[in-house]
Write a protein that holds these residues in place. Structure first.
Motif, PDB file in Angstrom:
ATOM      1  N   LEU A 118      17.900  -3.004 -23.930  1.00 39.10           N
ATOM      2  CA  LEU A 118      18.467  -1.745 -24.413  1.00 39.10           C
ATOM      3  C   LEU A 118      17.462  -0.615 -24.265  1.00 39.10           C
ATOM      4  N   THR A 119      17.968   0.581 -24.020  1.00 43.13           N
ATOM      5  CA  THR A 119      17.121   1.767 -23.986  1.00 43.13           C
ATOM      6  C   THR A 119      16.972   2.306 -25.402  1.00 43.13           C
ATOM      7  N   ASP A 120      15.746   2.465 -25.832  1.00 44.62           N
ATOM      8  CA  ASP A 120      15.435   2.965 -27.176  1.00 44.62           C
ATOM      9  C   ASP A 120      16.169   2.177 -28.267  1.00 44.62           C
ATOM     10  N   PRO A 121      15.958   0.848 -28.342  1.00 46.20           N
ATOM     11  CA  PRO A 121      16.638   0.039 -29.359  1.00 46.20           C
ATOM     12  C   PRO A 121      16.075   0.290 -30.759  1.00 46.20           C
ATOM     13  N   VAL A 122      16.889   0.030 -31.781  1.00 44.50           N
ATOM     14  CA  VAL A 122      16.460   0.181 -33.170  1.00 44.50           C
ATOM     15  C   VAL A 122      15.755  -1.107 -33.603  1.00 44.50           C
ATOM     16  N   PRO A 123      14.513  -1.028 -34.090  1.00 48.26           N
ATOM     17  CA  PRO A 123      13.806  -2.248 -34.529  1.00 48.26           C
ATOM     18  C   PRO A 123      14.355  -2.750 -35.869  1.00 48.26           C
ATOM     19  N   ASN A 124      14.443  -4.068 -36.008  1.00 48.92           N
ATOM     20  CA  ASN A 124      14.957  -4.673 -37.230  1.00 48.92           C
ATOM     21  C   ASN A 124      14.143  -5.895 -37.609  1.00 48.92           C
ATOM     22  N   ASP A 125      14.050  -6.133 -38.907  1.00 45.16           N
ATOM     23  CA  ASP A 125      13.381  -7.330 -39.423  1.00 45.16           C
ATOM     24  C   ASP A 125      14.411  -8.420 -39.678  1.00 45.16           C
ATOM     25  N   LEU A 126      14.005  -9.663 -39.415  1.00 47.92           N
ATOM     26  CA  LEU A 126      14.889 -10.814 -39.674  1.00 47.92           C
ATOM     27  C   LEU A 126      14.064 -11.932 -40.287  1.00 47.92           C
ATOM     28  N   GLN A 127      14.472 -12.361 -41.493  1.00 49.84           N
ATOM     29  CA  GLN A 127      13.806 -13.457 -42.179  1.00 49.84           C
ATOM     30  C   GLN A 127      14.751 -14.652 -42.212  1.00 49.84           C
ATOM     31  N   PHE A 128      14.399 -15.700 -41.479  1.00 47.64           N
ATOM     32  CA  PHE A 128      15.260 -16.894 -41.418  1.00 47.64           C
ATOM     33  C   PHE A 128      14.396 -18.080 -41.842  1.00 47.64           C
ATOM     34  N   ALA A 129      14.265 -18.242 -43.161  1.00 52.71           N
ATOM     35  CA  ALA A 129      13.376 -19.276 -43.709  1.00 52.71           C
ATOM     36  C   ALA A 129      13.863 -20.673 -43.340  1.00 52.71           C
ATOM     37  N   ASP A 130      12.972 -21.642 -43.511  1.00 52.96           N
ATOM     38  CA  ASP A 130      13.297 -23.026 -43.114  1.00 52.96           C
ATOM     39  C   ASP A 130      14.474 -23.576 -43.909  1.00 52.96           C
ATOM     40  N   ASP A 131      14.541 -23.250 -45.214  1.00 53.31           N
ATOM     41  CA  ASP A 131      15.621 -23.795 -46.043  1.00 53.31           C
ATOM     42  C   ASP A 131      16.916 -23.006 -45.905  1.00 53.31           C
ATOM     43  N   LEU A 132      16.869 -21.855 -45.247  1.00 53.73           N
ATOM     44  CA  LEU A 132      18.077 -21.066 -45.034  1.00 53.73           C
ATOM     45  C   LEU A 132      18.806 -21.595 -43.811  1.00 53.73           C
ATOM     46  N   LYS A 133      20.073 -21.991 -43.977  1.00 53.26           N
ATOM     47  CA  LYS A 133      20.811 -22.639 -42.884  1.00 53.26           C
ATOM     48  C   LYS A 133      21.743 -21.693 -42.143  1.00 53.26           C
ATOM     49  N   ALA A 134      22.211 -20.645 -42.808  1.00 55.04           N
ATOM     50  CA  ALA A 134      23.163 -19.759 -42.132  1.00 55.04           C
ATOM     51  C   ALA A 134      23.000 -18.334 -42.634  1.00 55.04           C
ATOM     52  N   ILE A 135      23.148 -17.381 -41.707  1.00 54.08           N
ATOM     53  CA  ILE A 135      23.184 -15.958 -42.038  1.00 54.08           C
ATOM     54  C   ILE A 135      24.516 -15.416 -41.545  1.00 54.08           C
ATOM     55  N   LEU A 136      25.270 -14.755 -42.447  1.00 51.66           N
ATOM     56  CA  LEU A 136      26.589 -14.220 -42.130  1.00 51.66           C
ATOM     57  C   LEU A 136      26.491 -12.703 -42.070  1.00 51.66           C
ATOM     58  N   ILE A 137      26.695 -12.122 -40.892  1.00 50.84           N
ATOM     59  CA  ILE A 137      26.630 -10.670 -40.724  1.00 50.84           C
ATOM     60  C   ILE A 137      28.046 -10.121 -40.743  1.00 50.84           C
TER      61      ILE A 137
END
Length: 778
Positions: free
Chosen positions: A307-326
């Protein structure tokens, strides 16, 4: 790793971002074959190589490997006992020169500690003899005259005959000008001819090669030129035969070393690929992530590389976390976030830097699966829902706890209630198998599932309520809030209609209030993290500046120490000189005994001991840069020819390979040629050196006739002496052995008859005795 995920994530386009930095065909081939790895050790090794390259560029900002071609086909031809052509030999020559340059670069590298690249640099093999032999192949793609004595002689004779031919034709142009239609030398059928007026064609005897269209001009090869042309044709045929013989000899020299040559080419290509990874990391402001011991994924300021000029984002996906629902509306960036995670994993597992901030961490998965976008098949007459379910079923059949699964719009394309139910069923199945999953969805039921279910987290994409536009900022821990009624109200829809809609949908205002508060807290946490990141970046800049100043100070200190030591040595030398004079006077006056004088001088020297400079980097670098090494390219100052040092002999002498000839030269008889990155001065400058060089200091060559037949030995001796005279040599060594004495006697008779031999004699006993004759030429 399955190829489907690479296609879905456009991994080839990502690799093309690295291709622009490559210099070698070997590097391009390795990049084209690059795929994600599943062995943690290999991934960490690839990351360590990038960090090593970063350290190299800290010390040497202009490091490069040079452009080299793929030599694998040439190596296969050598292994099949075929002879190489000039282009193939030139490709191998460049590989040898590049390997020598990289080896020399590594030897001169200071203040840098390498962990993985060290092994590659050390595994490069340098072949000084092959380098010297391939100096006979000019970079323009022709064989140099000095490639062999026979070629030197043939080309000298060829130039003489061509000069005689030109002179003959020029004389005829002047003397027979009245018979010519034009005063020029033409060419017909590869022969030089004169354009003669047809009316005077019998005035110039010779062979007619052509007649002009008008018939007014006849192109005649003069009789005197016929023999010269025949001689030139014969010499050209001899030249072609000799060149083929030289190509055969050079191929024979290379044939035993095919494995090492291939290894050199691979190492050069691999270093080139690592260099391209560093350039990508530098230009795109990426990072080399660490590898987690479990399935933890920790991405800071992650960006999509395509992407041109993408927006930076943080993502925390810990070991015990099994699913992230966006959750959230369309065009908010949910799918991009899904692809950002997938690409970060694929790039990292392929040993590539990722677009994220320092401190990011990735896990290692054996497989990454995804169902992204509408893959409806018209040929199979599948609906959108059927297409998605087909893909989901295929993923569920293959995924295990070492997999990462990415689903875009899980359960879409059917009744919302049924779709939401199917989505939760799929998520429960994946959660029961401990499979890490990220899902995007529109279904509000999944928000409640994310809140109520252990090891599952909600997330959303931020929406600006003022501008009514998405910001593409990822909010982890906050479910997507419905904005439909607010957008409709701002766009002018009647409050009566909106209130009625709210009543019909039984909207839970308390839930929305909670989501709004979570958004505020998340944004505040993000602002604090960004402030911390800014401080960390300032600290890094400060640390880099301090390191640079330290290196400059260390360099300046070494220079000052060197300067001070020289000044101190001058003072000591002057003091010792004055003390010698004083002690001499005292001794003459018998004031001191001899042993007392010696002791006094010793105490004087101890007053200013010599400083230990072995660790002075400046002095060490100066000495190292001036000293020749095996494998260095040189220019023989006596006659301006290039060669390569093969090994060091005694008494400051070196053995050098110049074309197919071995020479013995002193360090004052050659100059070091610059490497590929800085070419030596032109041949014109080298010839100037020749004119200023004293003949008495020219190098001498060796000829080994042992094991040769008498006729063959005499032919080689004649060619060797001819070559030595052409190269302005004053001394040659002829090794004939003792044996029956036939060849030794033949050498003696030949040298006695040759008018260019001033004197000759057997070598000293320690240099071969009667088995070697030393001849002085003049």
């Amino acid at each position: 790793m399955n190829n489907k995920i690479l296609e879905q994530m456009e991994f080839v386009k990502v690799k093309n971002l690295f291709a622009v930095y490559l210099q070698t065909e070997q590097g391009e081939q390795e990049l084209a074959a690059l795929t994600p790895m599943t062995e943690e050790k290999k991934i960490k090794r690839a990351f360590a190589e990038i960090l090593d390259m970063e350290a190299v560029f800290t010390e040497a900002h202009s490091f490069g490997v040079g452009q080299i071609q793929d030599i694998s086909v040439s190596i296969q031809r050598l292994q099949a006992d075929a002879d190489l052509d000039l282009t193939e030999l030139l490709g191998i020559k460049h590989v040898l020169l590049t390997a020598a340059d990289l080896k020399r670069f590594y030897a001169d590298l200071e203040n840098v500690s390498l962990t993985e690249l060290q092994r590659l640099f050390e595994d490069l093999t340098v072949f000084p003899q092959l380098q010297g032999s391939l100096q006979a192949v000019n970079d323009a793609g022709f064989i140099e005259d000095f490639a062999s004595p026979d070629l030197t002689k043939i080309r000298r004779q060829l130039r003489q005959r061509e000069a005689e031919l030109r002179q003959l034709l020029q004389d005829l142009l002047k003397k027979q000008a009245e018979f010519l239609s034009e005063k020029l030398i033409a060419s017909r059928n590869g022969r030089s001819v004169l354009p003669v007026k047809n009316t005077h064609r019998h005035r110039i005897p010779g062979v007619v090669h052509d007649i002009s269209a008008s018939g007014a001009t006849v192109y005649i090869e003069p009789r005197g030129a016929v023999n010269l042309h025949e001689e030139i044709s014969r010499l050209q045929a001899d030249e072609r035969y000799e060149i083929q013989r030289i190509l055969h000899d050079l191929s024979q020299l290379l044939r035993p070393h095919t494995a090492s040559l291939l290894q050199n080419a691979w190492i050069i290509g691999h270093i080139d690929l690592v260099r391209s990874k560093y350039f990508f990391l530098r230009d795109y402001k990426g990072t080399v992530p660490s590898v987690s011991k479990d399935k933890t994924i920790h991405l800071l300021a992650a960006r999509h590389p395509l992407l041109t000029d993408p927006v930076p984002n943080d993502l925390q996906f810990a070991d015990d976390l099994k699913a992230i629902l966006i959750t959230g509306p369309n065009t908010g960036g949910k799918t991009i976030m899904l692809k950002t995670l997938g690409l970060a994993q694929l790039m990292a597992q392929a040993g590539l830097p990722i677009l994220a901030a320092a401190g990011s961490k990735i896990a290692v998965f054996r497989q990454v699966f995804a169902d992204i976008g509408d893959e409806q098949s018209i040929e199979q007459s599948l609906s959108t829902f059927s297409s998605h379910m087909t893909q989901i079923v295929a993923v569920l059949n293959k995924a295990d706890q070492d997999s990462l699964v990415l689903f875009d719009e899980l359960g879409a394309g059917t009744d919302p209630k049924e779709g939401a139910g199917l989505a939760m069923g799929v998520l429960e199945y994946l959660r029961s198998l401990n499979i890490k999953t990220m899902v995007t969805t529109h279904y509000p039921e999944l928000k409640a599932y994310g809140i109520m279910t252990d090891f599952v987290a909600n997330a959303s994409m931020e929406f600006d309520q003022d501008s009514l536009r998405p910001t593409y900022r990822f909010l982890q821990g906050v479910p997507g809030r419905s904005n439909a009624f607010e957008i409709a109200r701002r766009l002018g829809l009647s409050d009566t209609i909106i209130k009625k809609a709210e009543e019909l949908t039984e909207m839970d205002s308390d839930a929305n209030s909670i989501i709004e508060e979570l958004e505020k807290q998340t944004l505040e946490s993000r602002r604090r993290l960004e402030h911390i990141a800014e401080i960390e970046e300032e600290n890094k800049k400060f640390n880099r500046a301090v390191k640079k100043l330290y290196n400059e100070f260390s360099h300046a200190r070494d220079q000052e120490l060197l300067k001070a030591s020289k000044q101190a040595q001058e003072i000591v030398d002057r003091a010792l000189s004055e003390s010698d004079e004083i002690l001499k006077n005292l001794r003459e006056q018998s004031a001191l005994k001899p042993h007392e004088i010696i002791a006094a001088k010793g105490r004087l020297k101890e007053l200013a001991p010599a400083e230990e400079l072995s660790k002075n980097k400046v002095l060490k670098k100066v000495k190292h840069s001036k000293a020749p090494h095996a494998g260095d390219d040189i220019v023989i100052t006596a006659y301006g020819q290039r060669g390569t040092l093969t090994k060091q002999l005694k008494d400051g002498k070196w053995e050098a390979q110049v074309g197919l000839i071995k020479m013995t030269v002193g360090e004052d008889e050659f100059t070091l040629a610059k490497n590929q990155t800085g070419k030596q001065s032109s041949k014109k400058k080298e010839l100037k050196v020749v004119k200023k060089t004293n003949r008495s200091s020219s190098p001498h060559a060796r000829l080994d006739l042992r094991g040769k037949r008498y006729e063959e030995a005499m032919q080689e001796l004649d060619a060797f002496i001819d070559q030595a005279l052409l190269n302005n040599m004053t001394q040659v060594d002829i090794i004939h052995g003792i044996g029956t004495g036939v060849i030794r006697q033949g050498v003696t008779q030949y040298l006695r008859r040759n008018k260019h031999v001033k004197k000759f004699a057997y070598a000293p006993q320690n240099a071969g005795g009667s088995g070697c004759t030393i001849a002085h030429l003049g």
